[in-house]
Design a protein around this motif. Structure first.
Motif, PDB file in Angstrom:
ATOM      1  N   SER A  84      75.298  43.595  64.737  1.00 24.31           N
ATOM      2  CA  SER A  84      75.326  45.048  64.871  1.00 24.31           C
ATOM      3  C   SER A  84      75.386  45.463  66.338  1.00 24.31           C
ATOM      4  O   SER A  84      74.657  44.919  67.174  1.00 24.31           O
ATOM      5  CB  SER A  84      74.041  45.587  64.217  1.00 24.31           C
ATOM      6  N   GLY A 112      76.941  56.113  63.825  1.00 24.35           N
ATOM      7  CA  GLY A 112      77.774  56.772  62.825  1.00 24.35           C
ATOM      8  C   GLY A 112      77.023  57.747  61.938  1.00 24.35           C
ATOM      9  O   GLY A 112      77.618  58.613  61.290  1.00 24.35           O
ATOM     10  N   ARG A 149      87.337  51.093  61.686  1.00 25.43           N
ATOM     11  CA  ARG A 149      86.274  51.964  61.179  1.00 25.43           C
ATOM     12  C   ARG A 149      86.651  53.407  61.475  1.00 25.43           C
ATOM     13  O   ARG A 149      87.023  53.722  62.616  1.00 25.43           O
ATOM     14  CB  ARG A 149      84.952  51.606  61.861  1.00 25.43           C
ATOM     15  N   GLU A 178      82.888  55.008  57.293  1.00 28.09           N
ATOM     16  CA  GLU A 178      81.533  55.248  57.796  1.00 28.09           C
ATOM     17  C   GLU A 178      80.936  56.563  57.298  1.00 28.09           C
ATOM     18  O   GLU A 178      81.632  57.584  57.193  1.00 28.09           O
ATOM     19  CB  GLU A 178      81.565  55.236  59.338  1.00 28.09           C
ATOM     20  N   THR A 184      73.283  51.295  55.672  1.00 24.48           N
ATOM     21  CA  THR A 184      72.231  51.341  56.687  1.00 24.48           C
ATOM     22  C   THR A 184      71.125  52.286  56.214  1.00 24.48           C
ATOM     23  O   THR A 184      71.419  53.332  55.606  1.00 24.48           O
ATOM     24  CB  THR A 184      72.795  51.761  58.066  1.00 24.48           C
TER      25      THR A 184
HETATM   26  C1  LIG Z   1      76.692  49.862  61.678  1.00 26.13           C
HETATM   27  C2  LIG Z   1      76.294  50.358  63.025  1.00 26.13           C
HETATM   28  O1  LIG Z   1      77.464  50.694  63.739  1.00 26.13           O
HETATM   29  C3  LIG Z   1      75.607  49.268  63.830  1.00 26.13           C
HETATM   30  O2  LIG Z   1      75.773  49.255  65.062  1.00 26.13           O
HETATM   31  O3  LIG Z   1      74.867  48.487  63.237  1.00 26.13           O
HETATM   32  C4  LIG Z   1      75.338  51.584  62.969  1.00 26.13           C
HETATM   33  C5  LIG Z   1      74.111  51.352  62.124  1.00 26.13           C
HETATM   34  C6  LIG Z   1      72.988  52.358  62.291  1.00 26.13           C
HETATM   35  O4  LIG Z   1      72.797  52.890  63.393  1.00 26.13           O
HETATM   36  O5  LIG Z   1      72.258  52.564  61.338  1.00 26.13           O
HETATM   37  C7  LIG Z   1      76.133  52.800  62.502  1.00 26.13           C
HETATM   38  O6  LIG Z   1      76.257  53.019  61.294  1.00 26.13           O
HETATM   39  O7  LIG Z   1      76.671  53.510  63.372  1.00 26.13           O
END
Ligand SMILES: C[C@](O)(C(=O)O)[C@H](CC(=O)O)C(=O)O
Ligand SMILES: [Mg+2]
Length: 290
Positions: A42, A120, A154, A184, A208
């Protein structure tokens, strides 16, 4: 078999493919031995865990590459890595792809946010134009040497511009050469179905926690048409909470007796590391020639 091909095979064998976030090499080894078929590094995890920073585009390619290489050295499970916006223009993105492919990474996802990106699932995101993201994807696809190396696009646009705009962007990203789509921050299960029907490519659903998306099950997501399910930070969040409780107990109680049962034992630790095989090897090496 290349890492990219292993990721594609794992996807072909499992619908949906569960992709488990692993913040370091040891977590990756635990996931491998627990049966995970795909792992995730991540971007937020690298920023938070390795640098103590928020997920706001403050880490660089090399910061993420170091952690990715540690995981690919420790396991054979194909690894998907979050490369944020690719870290720059066409030449930077090309370098990013070459470096991650060389590090044994199977797949990367690159997003259509502006360089000063946000999580996101946070408000006030901004996305670049479709044309700019298409250029990012073309640069990435052109730079890979293994055709099986997975380039996942994405889109963060659904939260900014709505579902139809997000789907239109995904179609343009696939036309530009992306292999798969990370949709996302969707808010309804049937939005995955709408995406899947419109784009004809594997779709990733991000489960998430504490974000905009409800924590749907693999069955619900498979029925809705999602091909991959991501748990980016689940193990990190759990480890953080357990770690904090242990710190508080040590400092408040002056001992760890009340929290020892939250800890992995030495035997369990060694089991995932294959410690005894190393030890036996050492004994054998030293006994030779005696
Ligand atoms: C998937 C994500 O890009 C990440 O960096 O793990 C994040 C996860 C989060 O912050 O919960 C995202 O969804 O932007
Ligand atoms: Mg991220």
């Amino acid at each position: 078999m290349s890492a990219g091909l292993r990721f594609r095979q794992a996807l072909a064998n499992a619908r949906p493919l569960q992709i488990i976030g692993t913040m370091n090499a040891y977590f990756a080894k635990m996931a491998e031995q627990t049966g995970a078929q795909a792992l995730y590094l991540s971007g937020a995890g690298v920023a938070n865990a390795s640098y103590g920073l928020p997920d706001l585009g403050m880490t660089s390619m090399n910061d993420v590459l170091i952690d990715a290489g540690r995981i690919t050295s420790a396991t054979d499970v194909p690894l998907l890595v979050d490369i944020d916006t690719g870290w720059g223009g066409a030449f930077n993105i090309a370098r990013t792809i070459k470096e991650f492919e060389k590090a044994g990474v199977a797949a990367v996802h690159m997003e259509d946010q502006v360089a000063q990106k946000r999580c996101g699932h946070r408000p006030n995101k901004a996305v670049v134009s479709t044309e700019e993201m298409v250029d990012r994807i073309k640069a990435a696809v052109d730079a890979r040497t293994d055709d099986n190396f997975v380039i996942m696009a994405r889109t963060d646009a659904v939260a900014v511009e709505g579902l139809d705009a997000g789907i239109e962007r995904a179609q343009a990203y696939l036309e530009a050469g992306a292999d798969m789509i990370f949709a996302e921050a969707l808010t309804e299960l049937d939005q995955y179905t709408r995406f899947r029907e419109a784009v004809k490519a594997p779709i990733l659903a991000n489960m998430t926690e504490f974000g905009k998306t409800e924590l749907f099950s693999t069955t619900q997501l498979a029925d809705a048409g999602a091909d991959m399910v991501l748990y980016p930070l689940s193990t990190f969040r759990a480890a953080n909470k357990a770690g904090l409780e242990v710190m508080q107990a040590l400092l408040n109680d002056g001992h760890q007796r009340a929290v020892v049962d939250k800890m992995q034992t030495r035997a369990e630790l060694y089991q995932f590391l294959g410690y005894h095989d190393f030890e036996n090897k050492l004994d054998q090496l030293f006994s030779e020639g005696k």
